[in-house]
Design a protein around this motif. Structure first.
Motif, short mmCIF file in Angstrom:
data_model
loop_
_atom_site.label_atom_id
_atom_site.label_comp_id
_atom_site.label_asym_id
_atom_site.label_seq_id
_atom_site.Cartn_x
_atom_site.Cartn_y
_atom_site.Cartn_z
N SER A 40 -16.42 -53.57 20.16
CA SER A 40 -17.37 -53.06 19.60
C SER A 40 -17.93 -53.00 19.18
N ASP A 41 -17.49 -51.16 19.98
CA ASP A 41 -17.77 -49.98 20.41
C ASP A 41 -17.24 -49.22 19.03
N SER A 42 -15.96 -49.26 18.61
CA SER A 42 -15.14 -48.55 18.00
C SER A 42 -15.23 -48.78 15.76
N ILE A 43 -15.31 -50.51 16.07
CA ILE A 43 -15.75 -51.21 15.07
C ILE A 43 -16.91 -51.08 14.10
N GLY A 44 -17.92 -51.11 15.66
CA GLY A 44 -19.06 -50.06 14.99
C GLY A 44 -19.76 -48.51 14.15
N LEU A 45 -18.23 -48.52 15.31
CA LEU A 45 -18.89 -45.78 14.68
C LEU A 45 -18.23 -46.54 13.46
N LEU A 46 -16.95 -47.35 13.19
CA LEU A 46 -16.65 -46.75 11.68
C LEU A 46 -17.33 -47.20 10.41
N ILE A 47 -17.66 -48.33 10.64
CA ILE A 47 -18.66 -49.09 10.39
C ILE A 47 -19.90 -48.02 9.90
N SER A 48 -20.78 -47.45 10.94
CA SER A 48 -21.85 -46.95 10.90
C SER A 48 -21.33 -45.19 10.44
N ILE A 49 -20.40 -44.70 10.32
CA ILE A 49 -19.71 -43.07 9.79
C ILE A 49 -19.89 -43.99 7.91
N ASP A 74 -9.58 -34.94 16.65
CA ASP A 74 -9.95 -35.74 17.88
C ASP A 74 -10.85 -36.01 18.20
N VAL A 75 -11.28 -37.29 19.23
CA VAL A 75 -12.22 -38.20 18.94
C VAL A 75 -12.98 -37.27 20.07
N GLY A 76 -12.45 -36.77 21.42
CA GLY A 76 -11.95 -36.04 22.31
C GLY A 76 -13.69 -34.96 22.04
N THR A 77 -13.57 -34.21 20.81
CA THR A 77 -14.20 -32.99 20.53
C THR A 77 -15.06 -33.24 19.51
N LEU A 78 -15.17 -34.38 18.37
CA LEU A 78 -15.57 -34.69 17.79
C LEU A 78 -17.07 -34.98 18.01
N THR A 79 -17.68 -34.23 16.47
CA THR A 79 -19.80 -35.26 16.88
C THR A 79 -20.25 -35.32 15.54
N GLN A 80 -20.94 -35.83 15.54
CA GLN A 80 -21.73 -36.22 14.36
C GLN A 80 -22.04 -35.56 13.98
N ILE A 110 -23.77 -43.71 15.15
CA ILE A 110 -22.62 -42.33 15.63
C ILE A 110 -22.81 -41.83 16.58
N GLU A 111 -23.63 -40.89 17.54
CA GLU A 111 -22.69 -39.63 18.01
C GLU A 111 -22.88 -41.09 19.07
N HIS A 112 -24.01 -42.35 19.18
CA HIS A 112 -23.82 -42.98 20.31
C HIS A 112 -22.58 -43.42 20.79
N MET A 113 -21.98 -44.02 19.87
CA MET A 113 -20.88 -44.88 19.67
C MET A 113 -19.44 -44.36 20.16
N LEU A 114 -19.03 -42.68 19.29
CA LEU A 114 -18.41 -41.32 19.71
C LEU A 114 -18.32 -40.75 21.49
N GLU A 115 -19.67 -41.02 21.89
CA GLU A 115 -19.18 -40.82 23.11
C GLU A 115 -18.78 -41.57 24.47
N ASN A 116 -19.12 -43.38 23.27
CA ASN A 116 -18.68 -43.83 24.58
C ASN A 116 -16.94 -44.23 24.00
N ILE A 117 -16.73 -44.30 22.67
CA ILE A 117 -15.07 -44.46 22.60
C ILE A 117 -14.51 -43.05 23.21
N LYS A 118 -14.90 -41.93 23.32
CA LYS A 118 -14.67 -41.32 24.70
C LYS A 118 -14.35 -41.14 25.49
#
Length: 174
Positions: free
Chosen positions: A14-23, A100-106, A144-152
């Motif tokens: 849900s975080d990864s889907i939500g991230l893509l939707i929010s972006i 890369d997801v690890g260093t990407l930020t909003q 976006i910022e919150h879900m990016l952190e969760n995916i990391k």
């Protein structure tokens, strides 16, 4: 643009889907987003209404890569993947930015979008969304910022692609 989606029982998905939707909701300039769980990368695709000049694209690629490197140096991070590709077709051009997801930020994503806007605004294909208020945009940025952190932390395993069609955001498991 109305957001309606059901969250899966698995928070990683849900975080990864939500991230893509929010972006896609926040940044209508983006045509598609791909999430690759194996490589831990996001691929952002922009679509332009014509075949863009190759020299301008090469210069833009250099600008984006240098900007991402500078932004991350300022934040004391070293990006693992920073790639910019372009694919001219018969009547349009696609530009991909891979991070890369690890260093990407909003904030970095906002910077990339602004660079695209600044350099190619007249040729960029995007859906206008006049329904979102400034506070809605800020909420999307926080999400976006919150879900990016969760995916990391959680490393979702689903290979996803998201795109817009007729005012809706669609997400599929590849």
């Amino acid at each position: 643009m109305q957001l309606q989606y059901k969250t899966a029982p698995n928070n990683e998905v849900s975080d990864s889907i939500g991230l893509l939707i929010s972006i896609l909701v926040r940044y209508p300039e983006l045509g598609t987003i791909n999430y690759d769980p194996v490589l831990q990368q996001l691929r952002f695709t922009f679509i332009f209404s014509c075949v863009l000049d190759e020299e301008k694209l090469v210069n833009f690629k250099d600008t984006v890569v240098a900007s991402i490197q500078a932004y991350n140096a300022f934040e004391n991070r070293v990006p693992l993947v920073t790639d910019v590709r372009f694919n001219p077709c018969e009547e349009f051009t696609m530009l991909e930015v891979i991070r890369d997801v690890g260093t990407l930020t909003q904030e970095e994503l906002s910077m990339i979008i602004e660079l695209v806007h600044h350099n190619f605004k007249k040729d960029l294909i995007f859906e206008k969304n006049d329904n979102l208020l400034e506070e809605d945009l800020l909420i999307q940025e926080e999400l976006i910022e919150h879900m990016l952190e969760n995916i990391k932390i959680s490393y979702p395993e689903k290979n996803l692609i998201a795109f817009r069609e007729d005012g809706r955001v669609l997400v599929f498991n590849k």
